[in-house]
Each structure stands twice: as C-alpha cells, then as structure tokens.
Scaffold this motif. Structure first.
Motif, PDB file in Angstrom:
ATOM      1  N   GLU A 224       0.840  -1.184   0.000  1.00  0.00           N
ATOM      2  CA  GLU A 224       0.000   0.000   0.000  1.00  0.00           C
ATOM      3  C   GLU A 224       0.885   1.247   0.000  1.00  0.00           C
ATOM      4  OE1 GLU A 224      -2.384   0.325   3.442  1.00  0.00           O
ATOM      5  OE2 GLU A 224      -0.733   0.089   4.868  1.00  0.00           O
TER       6      GLU A 224
ATOM      7  N   ASP B 192       7.900   9.192   0.870  1.00  0.00           N
ATOM      8  CA  ASP B 192       6.705   8.383   0.629  1.00  0.00           C
ATOM      9  C   ASP B 192       7.060   7.304  -0.381  1.00  0.00           C
ATOM     10  OD1 ASP B 192       5.553   9.146  -2.239  1.00  0.00           O
ATOM     11  OD2 ASP B 192       6.298  10.982  -1.307  1.00  0.00           O
TER      12      ASP B 192
ATOM     13  N   LEU C 141       5.308   6.390  10.250  1.00  0.00           N
ATOM     14  CA  LEU C 141       4.197   6.518   9.313  1.00  0.00           C
ATOM     15  C   LEU C 141       2.979   7.180   9.950  1.00  0.00           C
ATOM     16  CD1 LEU C 141       4.410   3.006   7.613  1.00  0.00           C
ATOM     17  CD2 LEU C 141       5.396   5.167   6.831  1.00  0.00           C
TER      18      LEU C 141
ATOM     19  N   ASP D 296       2.818   3.885  13.897  1.00  0.00           N
ATOM     20  CA  ASP D 296       3.099   2.875  12.880  1.00  0.00           C
ATOM     21  C   ASP D 296       4.495   3.124  12.318  1.00  0.00           C
ATOM     22  OD1 ASP D 296       2.766   0.756  11.259  1.00  0.00           O
ATOM     23  OD2 ASP D 296       1.342   1.702   9.880  1.00  0.00           O
TER      24      ASP D 296
ATOM     25  N   LYS E  17       3.565  -4.812   3.647  1.00  0.00           N
ATOM     26  CA  LYS E  17       2.928  -4.968   4.949  1.00  0.00           C
ATOM     27  C   LYS E  17       3.590  -6.039   5.815  1.00  0.00           C
ATOM     28  CE  LYS E  17      -1.583  -3.570   3.132  1.00  0.00           C
ATOM     29  NZ  LYS E  17      -2.989  -3.983   2.880  1.00  0.00           N
TER      30      LYS E  17
ATOM     31  N   ARG F  58       2.248   4.655   1.289  1.00  0.00           N
ATOM     32  CA  ARG F  58       2.320   5.333   2.590  1.00  0.00           C
ATOM     33  C   ARG F  58       3.383   6.413   2.547  1.00  0.00           C
ATOM     34  NH1 ARG F  58       0.208   2.369   6.901  1.00  0.00           N
ATOM     35  NH2 ARG F  58       0.636   4.274   8.098  1.00  0.00           N
TER      36      ARG F  58
END
Length: 606
Positions: A143, A191, A161, A165, A196, A145
């Motif tokens: 994803e 970025d 993050l 996180d 994950k 981030r």
C-alpha cells in the motif's frame, strides 16, 4: 517470513546441491550451517527469515556426515560448512565468479550478529538485482504510505508513518550500493510503497534520475567523484551511483609512465574538474588543488545528505578472504564433519585371557600390542573331573576380569584423547585470534597505502605544469585528425618519427557519427587506437587483437570485403569490460586505411 528449511540427511543435502546447481530457482538461496560440536548456528535464523521475507529461500544445514554429501556435489570454492553462511544468487554465474556468492564466516557466537547482517544484505542485494522487489506477485500486500525518517541505525532508516506505525528502509530500497546514511537523514519526508509483512518502505519511485541530479553541473566545475575501479592506464569514476566516467592516464597525470594503480584507490573520493557534461561526461584530475572551490556532492533525494564526502579517509582496499578452508582433499585439511563410522553388526569377540598389555597404561607409556591369546591347555584328568558348574563360574570370572582391564585401558586412552582435543581447541582459538590480528594489520597497512597514494597524486598535481585547454574545432573531421596527430606526436619518440610517420588516411561517411554516439570510451582513446593502426603499432600489440572481420563466426568464413577490393579489419579498443568497444576499418588495395565505424563488441557490421 521465509520458512526455514532444515537439511538433516544425505538425500536432503544432495537435493539442496541439485537445486543450487539447477536452473529452476527464481530467487536467491541463503544457506547457513552449524559449526561442529554445536547444535545451533551462529547466525540468527529468525532475524534472517523475518527480514528477507519471501524474497529468498532459507536453508539450515545441521552437523553430520551429510555435509560431505553437500560439499561433494558443489563446485570447489562454492561449498559452505563449519558455521559459515553463503547466499547464492539466481543463475549459475557464481560457479565461475565466486565473488557473486561471497562466503560469510563467523568464528564464534559473538560474531553471529555480523554474519547475520551480511547474509541479510547479500540476500536483499541479490533480490534487488533479480527484480524481485518489483514483482507483481506481492502487489496484494502493498500500500502507498508516507512518513518522516526518525533515525538511521543498523544500516536501516526507521520511518514514522503516523499513529505509532513504523517502517524501515534498507539501502536496496533507497539506493543500492550506497550506505543508507549517505542517502537519507533524520527529519526527511518520504513516501513510497509499504510491504505490509516485512514493514519495508520502498521509496525508489521518488528518487530523481541521474540526469535530473547532474543537470546542475557545468563545464569547469570541481566536483567530488568516487573511484570505482583502477587499471594501470585508466580508471572509472562515479559522479552519481548510476553514472560512471572513464578517465585515462593523461586525465590524471602528465607523466606517461605513471601507473594509476599507484595514484588512485578504489572507493576513494577525489575532486575532479568537469571537462564536458552529459551525456558524454569528461572529467580531469589534473590541475585540481586545494585552492579550487569544490561543489558539494549531489543529494540522491530532495533534502538528503551529500552521497560523497571528500574529507572522508580513503578506504582500505581489503579484498574478501575465504577464511573457511576448502573441502578436504588431503589429510592435513580439516573436514566439514567427521565421517560417520559404520560399526559391525556382528557379535563382539570373546574377551581374551587377561594379560599385562590390557592393564591401564601410565601417562607417557607407549601403547603395546596385545599378543594373541595362547591356545587353551588340554584339560588333565583331574581337571576333567571339575564339576561343569564350577568351570563355568571360573570362565565367567576370567571374562569379567578381562572386560574390566580393557575398560580401564580404554578410559586411560580416552583421557589422553580428551587432553589432545582440548589442546587442539586452544590452538584453534589462538589461530583465530592471530588471524584476526593479522587481518587488522593488513587493513591498517592498506589504509596507510591508500593515504600515501592520495598524497602522491596531490604532490604530482602541485608539481605538474598547468593543463593546457585543448583546441576546439567547428569542423568535426578536422578536430578528429588533430587528435590523431597529437597522439602520434605524444607517443612516438622524436628519434622514431622519421621512420614511423603518420600516413594519410580516409574517414568513412559513418565514422564520425559512430564516434559521437558510442558511449563508454573517450574520443582521445579512439584517436590513440587509430594512430596505432596507421603506424603499425596495433599489429605489434597482442592486446589490440587485430584481425579481419569475417562474414560469419565460422573459422573458415571469408573476410568482409567491398567491390573495390578493400578488406574490413577489426581491432580492440577495450578488453575485459562489458560491451568492449571495437574499431572497424577498411584496408584498400593500395594500402590506404579508411576508418569505417566504432562499435560495441557484439556489433559485427563493417
């Protein structure tokens, strides 16, 4: 997390060797071994598995006779055992070039952390080279981030993050081959794509291209550059991790007899003057001194630190040393593991009658051979009258006595063997300390040698006359002919110039265009080789590999020729480099040389 596959027997060891030597692997393979006498590896297998994720396969080879099976199936020099580890990249190039799969070794558990980090970095580097970070098979676990870099530690950038996180950025996902502290800095906003499972953040998508980063450099600027490799007459410098510029001896020193390997050290950061900007960059080290104002090295990311530090001490050029012995070929070499000894399934022989040789030996007493048991005497009538039960008891008593004596002798020998093993272990520890001390001394000497090279180069620069700016011609052909004539005047001694003149020659209609478009070689170098062809020096140089260009690869194929009778020849301008450059020229019937094209190695067109 990558699953840890254990190799515990001969069939599994042979299957691992077959996998490594086959062509079915699509990702790197990490192989870690357990040292003899230990049950656990020095490397942290759980950390390796967590950090490499599904980018590499992970195998743990336990101790035992099956280590022989693995070693015997591998190419010499590519095995791994004794607590060491090795990462095998995709493909089979490592079977020929051992540097592609470097051996990583640890002598004890305290060195396991270093070994673990080396194996992780090797696996990630090889995965990046294989394009596995960009594989679509993990798209569902990714994803987009963004975050802020908190710190740089353990060769990783820690990223916040938001909302507690966290993620990390390894060098391979920022700029491979450059220490992470030279790429990113705390406080930078980044970025990218978050994986994950592994919590890696891939920020390569926001990295400016080399062309964008280098567009601020102009001719005449003094800029930092990293020495990538050095030969006697040339060197490769990096202006940017993706841009390498070739320098020749004349770009470094005015002495044609200087060996550049005595002036430059791979990994050293030097100051160079930009002679020409991209895409055909030209650099020169001549005339650059302390009085010149140097520009700061480029930042590879917006807001990042300079990727080069000119004030950093030159690194010691320490080559990788295989500290693990090769697989056993002679008795004097250590074995991966002791061969399993097959014991006889037959019943043990009947103990002999006790003798002095069976008694425990005094320390230092030599081992005496045990004489064969004497034949049992023929019983006398009186003995025959002994009751059977009493005779059986006497026989069993003798057997017990013999067994006790043999046990005592074996215990004494075992004690001596244990003393010997303990001594050998102490010697091994001392040898390891001596080796580490010698390695540190070598690093110190190499660092001192690198400093002396830098000092010698600077001294030559201070004492050398100022470099003359080369003339510039609007007419391309006139400019190239000037370079050829200058090479002839520079390289042919005055006493030989009357007997080795520069003859007339023709320039084909495609030659100058090929010179302008061919990358990876300076036009001065091309002019040097042309001069050698014209004066006959190329025929006398084995490195030029002068030969006729044939119509096909067959040894009996006809040479390339034209209707006017001219024959095409091919000469090497570079050797031992990727896509080595070649010069094609026509030799006309009257002996005149006509330059045809400059090409890369695989281009066989005249």
């Amino acid at each position: 997390m990558s699953a840890i596959k254990r190799v515990t027997n001969t069939s599994e060891a042979e299957a691992l060797a077959a996998l490594l030597n086959g062509d079915a692997r699509t990702k790197p393979t990490v192989v870690v071994t357990v040292a003899s006498g230990h049950t656990d590896p020095y490397a942290d297998m759980e950390r390796i598995a967590a950090e490499i994720g599904d980018l590499a396969d992970l195998y743990l080879v336990t101790t035992g006779g099956h280590t022989w099976a693995f070693s015997n199936k591998m190419t010499p020099g590519t095995q791994v055992y004794g607590g060491a580890g090795r990462v095998y990249p995709v493909g089979l190039g490592w079977n020929i070039d051992l540097k592609q799969a470097p051996l990583r070794f640890a002598w004890n558990k305290s060195e396991g952390r270093k070994l673990t980090g080396q194996l992780i970095d090797d696996a990630l580097d090889m995965a990046a080279a294989a394009g596995l970070f960009d594989s679509a098979r993990t798209a569902s676990t990714r994803e987009r981030r963004a975050g802020t870099i908190l710190s740089i530690m353990s060769e990783r950038a820690l990223v916040d993050l938001g909302s507690g996180d966290l993620a990390s950025i390894p060098p391979q996902l920022a700029q491979a081959g450059v220490p992470i502290e030279r790429v990113l800095a705390p406080g930078m906003h980044v970025d990218g794509v978050l994986e994950k499972k592994s919590r890696w953040l891939d920020i390569r998508g926001i990295r400016p291209t080399a062309e964008e980063a280098l567009k601020t450099y102009a001719a005449g600027d003094v800029v930092p550059a990293e020495v990538r490799s050095v030969l006697a007459g040339s060197a490769d410098l990096r202006l940017h991790p993706d841009v390498t510029v070739e320098l020749f001896r004349s770009d470094v020193t005015g002495d044609p007899d200087d060996d550049l390997q005595a002036l430059l050290t791979p990994g050293e950061v030097v100051l160079a003057r930009v002679v020409a900007t991209g895409p055909r960059w030209r650099l020169s080290l001549r005339g650059v001194g302390e009085h010149d104002t140097a520009r700061e090295a480029l930042a590879l990311y917006a807001g990042g630190p300079p990727w080069l530090d000119p004030d950093a001490p030159p690194p010691a050029p320490v080559e990788h040393v295989e500290t693990e012995p090769a697989p056993p070929a002679t008795v004097s070499e250590p074995l991966p593991e002791d061969e399993p000894v097959e014991t006889s399934r037959a019943s043990p022989p009947k103990p002999a009658i006790p003798t002095p040789a069976m008694m425990p030996r005094r320390k230092g007493e030599p081992v005496r051979a045990v004489p064969p048991p004497e034949p049992e005497p023929v019983p006398t009538p009186a003995q025959e009258a002994t009751p059977p039960k009493k005779a059986a008891v006497q026989s069993m008593s003798l057997q017990v006595t013999a067994i006790k004596a043999e046990k005592a002798r074996l215990e004494a020998e075992l004690t001596e063997l244990r003393d010997q093993v303990s001594g050998l272990r102490n010697e091994r520890v001392q040898f390891a300390k001596d080796l580490a001390r010698a390695a540190r001394q070598v690093e110190t000497r190499d660092a001192e040698l690198a400093r002396m090279r830098s000092q010698l180069r600077r001294a030559k620069q201070r004492s050398a006359p100022p470099e003359v700016t080369p003339p510039v011609f609007a007419d391309r052909e006139r400019g190239f002919r000037h370079l050829v004539e200058a090479a002839w005047a520079r390289r042919i001694p005055l006493g030989e110039q009357p007997t080795r003149p520069l003859p007339g020659y023709a320039i084909g209609e495609r030659f100058l265009d090929s010179v302008d478009t061919l990358e990876g070689i300076a036009v001065d170098k091309i002019a040097d080789v042309v001069m050698e062809v014209l004066t006959g020096l190329a025929e006398q140089s084995a490195g030029r590999e002068l030969h006729q260009l044939r119509t096909s690869v067959g040894g009996n194929a006809a040479p390339q020729s034209r209707d006017d009778g001219a024959v095409c020849y091919r000469v090497s301008m570079q050797v031992h480099t990727p896509s080595a450059r070649r010069l094609h020229f026509w030799k006309c019937p009257d002996g005149t040389i006509e330059l045809s094209r400059v090409v890369v190695h695989d281009d066989m067109e005249p």
